[in-house]
Motif scaffolding. Structure first.
Motif, PDB file in Angstrom:
ATOM      1  N   LYS A  78      33.652  42.684  39.266  1.00  0.00           N
ATOM      2  CA  LYS A  78      35.018  43.210  39.217  1.00  0.00           C
ATOM      3  C   LYS A  78      35.339  43.735  37.819  1.00  0.00           C
ATOM      4  CE  LYS A  78      39.354  41.928  41.460  1.00  0.00           C
ATOM      5  NZ  LYS A  78      39.107  42.698  42.676  1.00  0.00           N
ATOM      6  N   LEU A  79      34.874  43.015  36.788  1.00  0.00           N
ATOM      7  CA  LEU A  79      35.119  43.464  35.420  1.00  0.00           C
ATOM      8  C   LEU A  79      34.360  44.748  35.111  1.00  0.00           C
ATOM      9  CD1 LEU A  79      35.002  40.017  33.564  1.00  0.00           C
ATOM     10  CD2 LEU A  79      37.009  41.482  33.864  1.00  0.00           C
ATOM     11  N   GLN A  80      33.156  44.887  35.659  1.00  0.00           N
ATOM     12  CA  GLN A  80      32.373  46.109  35.472  1.00  0.00           C
ATOM     13  C   GLN A  80      33.122  47.319  36.054  1.00  0.00           C
ATOM     14  OE1 GLN A  80      29.790  46.593  33.709  1.00  0.00           O
ATOM     15  NE2 GLN A  80      28.473  44.776  33.681  1.00  0.00           N
ATOM     16  N   GLU A  81      33.834  47.073  37.145  1.00  0.00           N
ATOM     17  CA  GLU A  81      34.561  48.157  37.799  1.00  0.00           C
ATOM     18  C   GLU A  81      35.714  48.670  36.930  1.00  0.00           C
ATOM     19  OE1 GLU A  81      35.823  46.553  41.488  1.00  0.00           O
ATOM     20  OE2 GLU A  81      33.829  46.567  42.413  1.00  0.00           O
ATOM     21  N   HIS A 125      34.136  39.545  26.315  1.00  0.00           N
ATOM     22  CA  HIS A 125      35.477  39.745  25.759  1.00  0.00           C
ATOM     23  C   HIS A 125      36.487  40.006  26.895  1.00  0.00           C
ATOM     24  CE1 HIS A 125      38.349  40.565  22.596  1.00  0.00           C
ATOM     25  NE2 HIS A 125      38.690  41.724  23.192  1.00  0.00           N
ATOM     26  N   LEU A 126      36.067  40.789  27.869  1.00  0.00           N
ATOM     27  CA  LEU A 126      36.944  41.083  29.000  1.00  0.00           C
ATOM     28  C   LEU A 126      37.250  39.814  29.799  1.00  0.00           C
ATOM     29  CD1 LEU A 126      35.363  44.418  30.306  1.00  0.00           C
ATOM     30  CD2 LEU A 126      37.482  44.158  29.008  1.00  0.00           C
ATOM     31  N   LYS A 127      36.261  38.903  29.874  1.00  0.00           N
ATOM     32  CA  LYS A 127      36.486  37.643  30.578  1.00  0.00           C
ATOM     33  C   LYS A 127      37.624  36.853  29.939  1.00  0.00           C
ATOM     34  CE  LYS A 127      32.084  36.344  32.739  1.00  0.00           C
ATOM     35  NZ  LYS A 127      31.001  35.337  32.738  1.00  0.00           N
ATOM     36  N   LYS A 128      37.618  36.829  28.589  1.00  0.00           N
ATOM     37  CA  LYS A 128      38.658  36.087  27.882  1.00  0.00           C
ATOM     38  C   LYS A 128      40.045  36.673  28.155  1.00  0.00           C
ATOM     39  CE  LYS A 128      35.634  34.639  24.098  1.00  0.00           C
ATOM     40  NZ  LYS A 128      35.376  34.755  22.644  1.00  0.00           N
ATOM     41  N   LEU A 129      40.101  38.025  28.262  1.00  0.00           N
ATOM     42  CA  LEU A 129      41.389  38.689  28.435  1.00  0.00           C
ATOM     43  C   LEU A 129      41.877  38.682  29.888  1.00  0.00           C
ATOM     44  CD1 LEU A 129      40.888  41.808  26.129  1.00  0.00           C
ATOM     45  CD2 LEU A 129      42.242  39.772  25.646  1.00  0.00           C
ATOM     46  N   TYR A 130      40.965  38.964  30.807  1.00  0.00           N
ATOM     47  CA  TYR A 130      41.371  39.181  32.204  1.00  0.00           C
ATOM     48  C   TYR A 130      40.768  38.184  33.201  1.00  0.00           C
ATOM     49  CZ  TYR A 130      42.372  43.733  30.071  1.00  0.00           C
ATOM     50  OH  TYR A 130      42.825  44.731  29.253  1.00  0.00           O
ATOM     51  N   GLY A 131      39.910  37.310  32.727  1.00  0.00           N
ATOM     52  CA  GLY A 131      39.152  36.448  33.629  1.00  0.00           C
ATOM     53  C   GLY A 131      40.003  35.597  34.548  1.00  0.00           C
ATOM     54  N   LYS A 132      40.996  34.912  33.987  1.00  0.00           N
ATOM     55  CA  LYS A 132      41.795  33.989  34.807  1.00  0.00           C
ATOM     56  C   LYS A 132      42.555  34.735  35.901  1.00  0.00           C
ATOM     57  CE  LYS A 132      42.442  30.124  31.635  1.00  0.00           C
ATOM     58  NZ  LYS A 132      43.441  29.251  30.967  1.00  0.00           N
ATOM     59  N   MET A 192      41.886  37.686  37.227  1.00  0.00           N
ATOM     60  CA  MET A 192      40.974  38.252  38.216  1.00  0.00           C
ATOM     61  C   MET A 192      40.351  37.176  39.092  1.00  0.00           C
ATOM     62  SD  MET A 192      38.949  41.422  36.518  1.00  0.00           S
ATOM     63  CE  MET A 192      39.775  42.988  36.212  1.00  0.00           C
ATOM     64  N   MET A 193      40.061  36.020  38.502  1.00  0.00           N
ATOM     65  CA  MET A 193      39.455  34.948  39.277  1.00  0.00           C
ATOM     66  C   MET A 193      40.411  34.456  40.349  1.00  0.00           C
ATOM     67  SD  MET A 193      36.752  33.258  39.865  1.00  0.00           S
ATOM     68  CE  MET A 193      35.666  33.269  38.422  1.00  0.00           C
ATOM     69  N   SER A 194      41.700  34.442  40.057  1.00  0.00           N
ATOM     70  CA  SER A 194      42.692  34.048  41.064  1.00  0.00           C
ATOM     71  C   SER A 194      42.651  35.002  42.251  1.00  0.00           C
ATOM     72  CB  SER A 194      44.095  34.031  40.451  1.00  0.00           C
ATOM     73  OG  SER A 194      44.184  33.057  39.438  1.00  0.00           O
ATOM     74  N   GLU A 195      42.527  36.305  41.962  1.00  0.00           N
ATOM     75  CA  GLU A 195      42.436  37.306  43.032  1.00  0.00           C
ATOM     76  C   GLU A 195      41.146  37.119  43.835  1.00  0.00           C
ATOM     77  OE1 GLU A 195      42.788  41.203  41.442  1.00  0.00           O
ATOM     78  OE2 GLU A 195      44.652  40.793  40.368  1.00  0.00           O
TER      79      GLU A 195
END
Length: 452
Positions: free
Chosen positions: A31-34, A53-60, A62-65
């Motif tokens: 999903k982050l690659q997209e 770095h993207l995981k730290k910013l958007y991970g939580k 996106m993981m909920s979705e």
């Protein structure tokens, strides 16, 4: 992804679902690659920010979705892989700590519970023997309908200056209404054609014009009803100065070719034919209602299988809300709530059982509701709902209601369901042995016994 059936009792099913943290992480990375090429981050060229770095910013977020998507996906998979169909919406119950799952520290684990639709073989409908009550249209019904058409084409002819107005006469009047000697808004009219006894004006007004003659001046005294729509007039006494310009007698149109031409037909024979056809169609609908009642009774008697209690509860709740919102009839007044609930639960069970039987028969026979027919039904429903909302003071158009249906599959299904049911009933009637039985008009008009 692992789906294990934990229990199967009757129609109850419970599954344990487990998705490893590694699989969740892969879905997150995908999903982050997209989105990687679409985000602008300070210190990085567009599309060059590392996944970590993207995981730290958007991970939580996106993981909920992702977890929500997985729950939906596994809910469908758990039942479809086992050729089961949920009768109610599957209910997930999380057994792992959601915060740990979101942070990638734990596997996603939850239980999934739902009732399934029962598996049964419907009866062979070709063995059904049904009786359809039919009745001939009596000439008196046609004559009565003709008379009503003539009444609708009523005209009025001047009686003469000395003739006194009678009930059902039409009077041509001017009037001015006053309260305490002062004219009020809406209390004045000129050249008004009033049929005495029609109830167009407030109670007492028309009665006081009976006996009036052409050129008479009549003082009419009335009291506005307490519930009158204009609050400033409600309950107040008023005096109307009325000038009678003409008294006219009603003249019913003759039942002849001219009457037929007034309603757009060629001749009296043509009008009589149209009226008879209309009444015959009404009789056919009544015959079908009785036939459908008999058909449903026989289907109910021929099938006995476990019912999803969630569906029964939902149907019962709907029935009981309606019972509570209406006044009880004489038959139910002396019954306790518990007694009534027992009766209505049986009705709910019957409705659910018949719904499942008709659905299974329709499924096996590949009965379809044509899309054009469904769209027409949705459009009619949209117009009716918009008109109702407008009467309630809501400014909404049929097009807006139609857009709601187009975006809500569940709303469309509510329109489709009764259409599908009628198609299945037609399918069964075509294959059953149906015997017509001539009955009286009065018998045909009786309401079918029992609950549909």
């Amino acid at each position: 992804m692992e789906v294990i059936e934990k229990s199967a009792e009757g129609l109850d099913r419970k599954f344990q679902v487990k998705v490893s943290a590694e699989e969740l992480d892969k879905k997150l990375v995908t999903k982050l690659q997209e989105v990687k090429g679409r985000v602008h981050l300070k210190g990085f060229r567009k599309g060059k920010a590392p996944i970590s770095h993207l995981k730290k910013l958007y991970g939580k977020g996106m993981m909920s979705e992702i977890i929500q998507d997985i729950v939906t996906e596994t809910s469908q998979k758990a039942f479809s892989e086992r050729d089961l169909q949920p009768a109610t919406t599957p209910r997930p119950e999380l057994t792992s700590k959601i915060d740990d799952v979101i942070e990638g520290k734990a596997d996603l684990e939850y239980d999934l519970h739902a009732e399934i639709l029962p598996s049964f073989d419907p009866m062979d409908v070709s063995t059904l023997k049904l009786t359809r009550p039919v009745a001939e249209v009596p000439d008196t019904d046609v004559d009565e309908a003709l008379s009503k058409v003539a009444e609708q084409q009523l005209s009025y002819k001047a009686r003469g200056k000395t003739a006194k107005a009678k009930e059902k006469d039409q009077v041509l009047i001017d009037f001015v209404g006053k309260i305490d000697g002062v004219e009020f808004d809406g209390g004045k009219g000129e050249g008004f054609e009033l049929v005495l006894g029609s109830g167009q004006f407030i109670p007492g007004f028309e009665d006081q014009l009976i006996g009036a003659k052409t050129d008479d001046d009549v003082e009419v005294k009335v009291t506005f009803p307490e519930e009158y729509h204009a609050k400033d007039l409600a309950g107040k006494e008023a005096v109307f100065d009325v000038k009678v310009h003409e008294v006219r007698a009603p003249e019913e149109a003759a039942i002849d070719d001219e009457l037929a031409k007034k309603v757009g037909l060629e001749s009296l024979d043509d009008l009589q034919k149209r009226i008879r056809e209309r009444i015959e169609n009404e009789y056919k609908e009544l015959s079908r209602s009785h036939l459908k009642r008999t058909l449903l009774d026989k289907l109910d008697e021929a099938h006995d299988f476990e019912l999803p209690q969630g569906m029964v509860d939902g149907e019962f709740d709907q029935i009981w809300r309606q019972v509570e919102s209406t006044e009880r009839d004489e038959e139910d007044k002396d019954k306790t709530d518990d007694e009534l609930k027992e009766e209505y639960r049986k009705i709910a069970e019957r409705r659910v059982r018949l719904g499942l039987v008709l659905a299974e028969i329709g499924k096996r026979a590949d009965v379809k509701v044509p899309s054009e027919e469904l769209q027409q039904a949705i459009q009619r429903q949209a117009i009716q709902e918009a008109q109702y909302m407008q009467m309630q003071g809501q400014n909404i158009s049929p097009q807006e209601v139609l857009q709601f249906y187009q975006k809500n599959p569940q709303a469309i299904q509510q329109v489709r369901a009764p259409l599908f049911e009628e198609k299945v009933v037609d399918y069964i009637i075509e294959r059953a042995t149906v015997t017509d039985k001539t009955v009286s008009k009065e018998k045909l008009m009786e309401e079918p016994d029992g609950d549909l």
